[in-house]
Design a protein around this motif. Structure first.
Motif: not given
Length: 143
Positions: A92-97, A102-107
């Motif tokens: 999954t990914w989310k951003t801190n604009n 960008i934060l990657f969470q490896i599943n």
């Protein structure tokens, strides 16, 4: 006695030089991120991005697909002579604009030891070019 003071003086100078020559680290906040700062997805990232590097008798093609549901898939194909090695990860990914991070969470990953890890990278997007921590990806216009 003079010799002792000379040795002591040289030791102090050496210590002072070691502090003055120590380089400061980079200003990346990658190691000190707050997961709560990553609240959404920058829609400019959604799509497929490819980076290709080539040399004499080798190539490396990395493709990242950012989906609008906050998932991503990354595939890396390395060709060296007659040998081909493919690795991949999903997560999954989310951003801190505010910080363009960008934060990657490896599943899931071909390298099973990566599962559960988080990675923060700085990014920018402009005119079909994505830069992730100095790596340049081009928008895949075929998809």
């Amino acid at each position: 006695m003079k010799k002792t003071f000379r040795v002591l003086g040289l030791a102090i100078v050496a210590i002072m030089l070691s502090f003055s020559l120590t380089a400061c680290g980079d200003d990346d906040d990658d190691d000190h991120f707050q997961p709560s700062d990553f609240k959404g997805q920058d829609t400019a990232l959604v799509g497929s991005w490819t980076k290709t590097e080539t040399g004499t008798n080798w190539s490396d093609t990395e493709t990242i697909v950012f989906n609008s549901d906050g998932t991503y898939e990354e595939t890396d194909v390395e060709v060296n002579g007659q040998n081909t090695r493919t690795s991949w990860e999903k997560g999954t990914w989310k951003t801190n604009n505010a910080k363009t991070q960008i934060l990657f969470q490896i599943n899931d990953s071909s390298d099973r030891s990566d599962i559960g890890e988080q990675d923060v990278e700085n990014y920018s997007v402009s005119s079909g070019i994505l830069t992730l921590d100095r790596d340049v990806y081009l928008a895949d216009t075929a998809n």
